[in-house]
Write a protein that holds these residues in place. Structure first.
Motif, PDB file in Angstrom:
ATOM      1  N   LEU A   1     -17.798  -1.462  -3.679  1.00 37.00           N
ATOM      2  CA  LEU A   1     -18.137  -0.194  -3.031  1.00 37.00           C
ATOM      3  C   LEU A   1     -17.429   0.979  -3.705  1.00 37.00           C
ATOM      4  CD1 LEU A   1     -18.010  -1.322   0.717  1.00 37.00           C
ATOM      5  CD2 LEU A   1     -20.038  -0.884  -0.686  1.00 37.00           C
ATOM      6  N   TYR A   2     -16.174   0.747  -4.147  1.00 34.02           N
ATOM      7  CA  TYR A   2     -15.448   1.806  -4.862  1.00 34.02           C
ATOM      8  C   TYR A   2     -16.163   2.159  -6.163  1.00 34.02           C
ATOM      9  CZ  TYR A   2     -12.107   3.605  -8.274  1.00 34.02           C
ATOM     10  OH  TYR A   2     -11.510   4.326  -9.267  1.00 34.02           O
ATOM     11  N   LEU A   3     -16.612   1.125  -6.870  1.00 39.28           N
ATOM     12  CA  LEU A   3     -17.289   1.380  -8.144  1.00 39.28           C
ATOM     13  C   LEU A   3     -18.565   2.193  -7.944  1.00 39.28           C
ATOM     14  CD1 LEU A   3     -16.898  -2.080  -9.947  1.00 39.28           C
ATOM     15  CD2 LEU A   3     -15.570  -0.007 -10.308  1.00 39.28           C
ATOM     16  N   THR A   4     -19.338   1.841  -6.925  1.00 42.75           N
ATOM     17  CA  THR A   4     -20.623   2.514  -6.716  1.00 42.75           C
ATOM     18  C   THR A   4     -20.474   3.903  -6.109  1.00 42.75           C
ATOM     19  OG1 THR A   4     -20.827   1.400  -4.571  1.00 42.75           O
ATOM     20  CG2 THR A   4     -21.862   0.337  -6.471  1.00 42.75           C
ATOM     21  N   ASN A   5     -19.428   4.113  -5.319  1.00 42.44           N
ATOM     22  CA  ASN A   5     -19.298   5.378  -4.597  1.00 42.44           C
ATOM     23  C   ASN A   5     -18.333   6.371  -5.239  1.00 42.44           C
ATOM     24  OD1 ASN A   5     -20.766   5.216  -1.762  1.00 42.44           O
ATOM     25  ND2 ASN A   5     -19.921   3.201  -2.185  1.00 42.44           N
ATOM     26  N   GLU A   6     -17.416   5.901  -6.082  1.00 39.16           N
ATOM     27  CA  GLU A   6     -16.412   6.825  -6.612  1.00 39.16           C
ATOM     28  C   GLU A   6     -16.217   6.693  -8.121  1.00 39.16           C
ATOM     29  OE1 GLU A   6     -11.652   7.534  -5.895  1.00 39.16           O
ATOM     30  OE2 GLU A   6     -12.974   7.558  -4.151  1.00 39.16           O
ATOM     31  N   ALA A   7     -16.034   5.472  -8.610  1.00 43.77           N
ATOM     32  CA  ALA A   7     -15.686   5.290 -10.023  1.00 43.77           C
ATOM     33  C   ALA A   7     -16.776   5.817 -10.949  1.00 43.77           C
ATOM     34  CB  ALA A   7     -15.421   3.811 -10.303  1.00 43.77           C
TER      35      ALA A   7
ATOM     36  N   THR B   1       0.825  -1.206   0.000  1.00 44.04           N
ATOM     37  CA  THR B   1       0.000   0.000   0.000  1.00 44.04           C
ATOM     38  C   THR B   1       0.862   1.260   0.000  1.00 44.04           C
ATOM     39  OG1 THR B   1      -1.706  -1.231   1.207  1.00 44.04           O
ATOM     40  CG2 THR B   1      -1.904   1.158   1.184  1.00 44.04           C
ATOM     41  N   MET B   2       2.036   1.190   0.632  1.00 47.24           N
ATOM     42  CA  MET B   2       2.960   2.326   0.604  1.00 47.24           C
ATOM     43  C   MET B   2       3.389   2.652  -0.823  1.00 47.24           C
ATOM     44  SD  MET B   2       5.474   1.734   3.850  1.00 47.24           S
ATOM     45  CE  MET B   2       4.804   1.451   5.484  1.00 47.24           C
ATOM     46  N   ARG B   3       3.468   1.656  -1.664  1.00 46.33           N
ATOM     47  CA  ARG B   3       3.812   1.906  -3.063  1.00 46.33           C
ATOM     48  C   ARG B   3       2.751   2.786  -3.715  1.00 46.33           C
ATOM     49  NH1 ARG B   3       5.738  -3.461  -2.037  1.00 46.33           N
ATOM     50  NH2 ARG B   3       7.763  -3.907  -3.008  1.00 46.33           N
TER      51      ARG B   3
ATOM     52  N   LEU C   1      -6.479  -6.748  -0.318  1.00 44.62           N
ATOM     53  CA  LEU C   1      -5.978  -7.594  -1.406  1.00 44.62           C
ATOM     54  C   LEU C   1      -4.616  -8.179  -1.065  1.00 44.62           C
ATOM     55  CD1 LEU C   1      -5.997  -8.715  -4.305  1.00 44.62           C
ATOM     56  CD2 LEU C   1      -5.030  -6.522  -5.055  1.00 44.62           C
ATOM     57  N   PHE C   2      -3.701  -7.323  -0.643  1.00 46.26           N
ATOM     58  CA  PHE C   2      -2.340  -7.807  -0.395  1.00 46.26           C
ATOM     59  C   PHE C   2      -2.217  -8.516   0.953  1.00 46.26           C
ATOM     60  CE2 PHE C   2      -1.629  -4.477  -3.615  1.00 46.26           C
ATOM     61  CZ  PHE C   2      -1.055  -5.287  -4.581  1.00 46.26           C
ATOM     62  N   LEU C   3      -3.161  -8.273   1.859  1.00 42.93           N
ATOM     63  CA  LEU C   3      -3.203  -9.095   3.068  1.00 42.93           C
ATOM     64  C   LEU C   3      -3.559 -10.532   2.699  1.00 42.93           C
ATOM     65  CD1 LEU C   3      -3.058  -9.346   6.130  1.00 42.93           C
ATOM     66  CD2 LEU C   3      -5.476  -8.682   6.233  1.00 42.93           C
ATOM     67  N   SER C   4      -4.496 -10.687   1.775  1.00 42.91           N
ATOM     68  CA  SER C   4      -4.869 -12.028   1.319  1.00 42.91           C
ATOM     69  C   SER C   4      -3.690 -12.720   0.652  1.00 42.91           C
ATOM     70  CB  SER C   4      -6.045 -11.929   0.338  1.00 42.91           C
ATOM     71  OG  SER C   4      -6.420 -13.211  -0.133  1.00 42.91           O
ATOM     72  N   LEU C   5      -2.960 -12.001  -0.197  1.00 44.22           N
ATOM     73  CA  LEU C   5      -1.818 -12.599  -0.890  1.00 44.22           C
ATOM     74  C   LEU C   5      -0.677 -12.906   0.081  1.00 44.22           C
ATOM     75  CD1 LEU C   5      -1.728 -10.444  -4.164  1.00 44.22           C
ATOM     76  CD2 LEU C   5      -2.756 -12.691  -3.791  1.00 44.22           C
TER      77      LEU C   5
ATOM     78  N   LEU D   1      -9.040   3.129  -2.572  1.00 46.84           N
ATOM     79  CA  LEU D   1      -7.900   2.456  -3.170  1.00 46.84           C
ATOM     80  C   LEU D   1      -6.978   1.884  -2.104  1.00 46.84           C
ATOM     81  CD1 LEU D   1      -6.179   1.713  -5.635  1.00 46.84           C
ATOM     82  CD2 LEU D   1      -5.145   3.987  -5.500  1.00 46.84           C
ATOM     83  N   PHE D   2      -6.731   2.654  -1.048  1.00 49.07           N
ATOM     84  CA  PHE D   2      -5.828   2.193   0.011  1.00 49.07           C
ATOM     85  C   PHE D   2      -6.440   1.023   0.801  1.00 49.07           C
ATOM     86  CE2 PHE D   2      -4.067   6.718  -0.061  1.00 49.07           C
ATOM     87  CZ  PHE D   2      -3.007   6.340  -0.882  1.00 49.07           C
ATOM     88  N   VAL D   3      -7.747   1.112   1.084  1.00 51.52           N
ATOM     89  CA  VAL D   3      -8.406   0.027   1.811  1.00 51.52           C
ATOM     90  C   VAL D   3      -8.423  -1.243   0.962  1.00 51.52           C
ATOM     91  CG1 VAL D   3     -10.573  -0.751   2.846  1.00 51.52           C
ATOM     92  CG2 VAL D   3      -9.806   1.607   3.172  1.00 51.52           C
ATOM     93  N   PHE D   4      -8.745  -1.082  -0.313  1.00 56.11           N
ATOM     94  CA  PHE D   4      -8.738  -2.229  -1.231  1.00 56.11           C
ATOM     95  C   PHE D   4      -7.363  -2.874  -1.280  1.00 56.11           C
ATOM     96  CE2 PHE D   4      -7.581  -3.578  -5.567  1.00 56.11           C
ATOM     97  CZ  PHE D   4      -8.411  -4.690  -5.688  1.00 56.11           C
ATOM     98  N   SER D   5      -6.332  -2.058  -1.362  1.00 55.74           N
ATOM     99  CA  SER D   5      -4.959  -2.568  -1.421  1.00 55.74           C
ATOM    100  C   SER D   5      -4.612  -3.366  -0.172  1.00 55.74           C
ATOM    101  CB  SER D   5      -3.976  -1.398  -1.590  1.00 55.74           C
ATOM    102  OG  SER D   5      -2.643  -1.848  -1.484  1.00 55.74           O
TER     103      SER D   5
END
Length: 416
Positions: free
Chosen positions: A340-346, A260-262, A285-289, A278-282
């Motif tokens: 949620l990103y798609l509905t609220n921002e994208a 996420t720092m990247r 996602l990367f916690l899962s990986l 974006l930061f929450v999604f990251s």
């Protein structure tokens, strides 16, 4: 200490065939005894102590007295020439042309262990340049911030990408140096250049500060906030290598934070408004990986006959179900955050001309993460899910679909 695996394998084979194998070194006796115990097949140790000094000619005379009927000697230095002269046969380890010529003059050569590929090849391998793919995250804020057609923004982000790659490679090298003992006991990491002895420790020590210094200088030219981001990334990475990676679950959270720092560095590079989504999604996602990475490492460790506690980590054999459940849940959370990103921002972003096309992205993300965890549970996953994704045809195909959907959302409405 790194050992020459070819020499060790030959000596072990000779010991198994009934030949006596001794260790003769000018190093301190306590060090030699430690290495002898580590190898397990050495019959006797001859080394320097408070009464004996086995440097140069002293070693030759000592071995002549100990083995009056003759001996074969393996060495790699011109200082071994007196011993080669006394030996019945010589075994040359990575000899230079001059040492080979002079050793031939001393007597019969039993065999020669050829030189490895040099410094450059193992050093480049240790830098893990393929891992620079992770740093493409710095371009994501640029694209999602509506600057995808801005050439100057791409140029700035590209410089930041290279600088971050140099910094990351330097920290990988530092981590390998710090973790060298644990890596030698790992089913796949033992093949790394430092762990296998192909890269000398002194070369790593020289390369690490050089790479870190270069990356920070480049970051400073890009602005104070970029430099601050690099420094935070460096501190967290070093803390992870020193201690944090030994704390179960916190280690995976730190890895997700580094990804996420990247994105944060990418935001500062092109000065776009940060997106909380974006930061929450990251993070999810990367916690899962990251959890998939630990699940695979623990599963492979146990499969190879390891005991209940994985070396260098705080995980136990009973932790596999916990890693599986948390990793799967994090993947589903990442998919939900994307919706949620798609509905609220994208859909409110002006640069998307056909935002409805983006609805295909959560499905593709779910399919990819599901494949990751399916492979993980079957122990068919590479240590690193990112490396797996770069080599897996289905993952690459799903990634291609994601790109097509994004391009369609950006330009599709303009083509109608």
């Amino acid at each position: 200490m790194p050992l020459n695996e070819d020499v060790v394998a030959y000596a072990r084979q000779q010991a198994a065939s009934g030949r006596e194998v001794h260790m003769a070194t000018a190093a301190d006796e306590s060090l030699a005894i430690g290495i002898s115990k580590r190898l397990g097949f050495i019959d006797e140790v001859h080394a320097s102590n408070g009464h004996t000094n086995l440097k140069a000619g002293n070693k030759a005379s000592h071995l002549e007295k100990r083995f009056p009927n003759g001996f074969a000697y393996a060495g790699d230095s011109s200082s071994d020439l007196p011993v080669f002269t006394s030996a019945v046969q010589s075994l040359l380890v990575h000899p230079s042309s001059s040492l080979l010529r002079r050793a031939e003059e001393c007597g019969a050569i039993e065999m020669t262990f050829e030189r490895p590929e040099g410094v450059a090849a193992p050093l480049v391998k240790s830098l893990r340049l393929h891992q620079w793919a992770k740093n493409t995250l710095v371009f994501v804020p640029l694209i999602l911030g509506g600057q995808a057609l801005d050439a100057s923004a791409w140029f700035t982000a590209l410089i930041g990408f290279v600088a971050l790659g140099i910094l990351a490679s330097s920290t990988y090298l530092f981590n390998d140096l710090w973790d060298i003992e644990a890596d030698r006991n790992h089913w796949s990491k033992k093949k790394r250049p430092l762990a296998s002895g192909r890269l000398k420790i002194v070369h790593a020590i020289m390369a690490i500060p050089l790479g870190i210094g270069l990356s920070l200088v480049i970051a400073a030219t890009l602005g104070p906030f970029v430099l601050a981001g690099f420094l935070v990334y460096l501190v967290v990475t070093v803390s992870y290598s020193f201690y944090l990676k030994r704390i179960p679950l916190l280690d995976t959270a730190v890895l997700a934070a580094l990804f996420t720092m990247r994105l944060g560095i990418g935001v500062t590079l092109v000065s776009v408004p940060p997106s909380p989504w974006l930061f929450v999604f990251s993070m999810y996602l990367f916690l899962s990986l990251s959890l998939a990475k630990r699940h695979t490492e623990l599963g492979r460790y146990l499969e190879a006959g390891g005991d209940g506690n994985m070396s260098g980590r705080g995980y136990r054999d009973t932790d596999l179900p916990v890693l599986l459940s948390l990793g799967s849940a994090s993947g589903l959370a990442a998919t939900l955050v994307m919706v949620l990103y798609l509905t609220n921002e994208a859909f409110n972003a002006q640069f998307y001309s056909a935002p409805a096309v983006l609805w295909g992205m959560p499905l593709i993300l779910f399919l990819w993460l599901g494949r990751i965890w399916l492979k993980c549970q079957r122990l068919e996953l590479n240590d690193d899910p990112v490396v797996f994704a770069l080599k897996d045809k289905q993952s690459l195909m799903l990634g291609g679909f994601l790109v097509l959907l994004f391009v369609g959302a950006w330009f599709g409405g303009r083509l109608v």
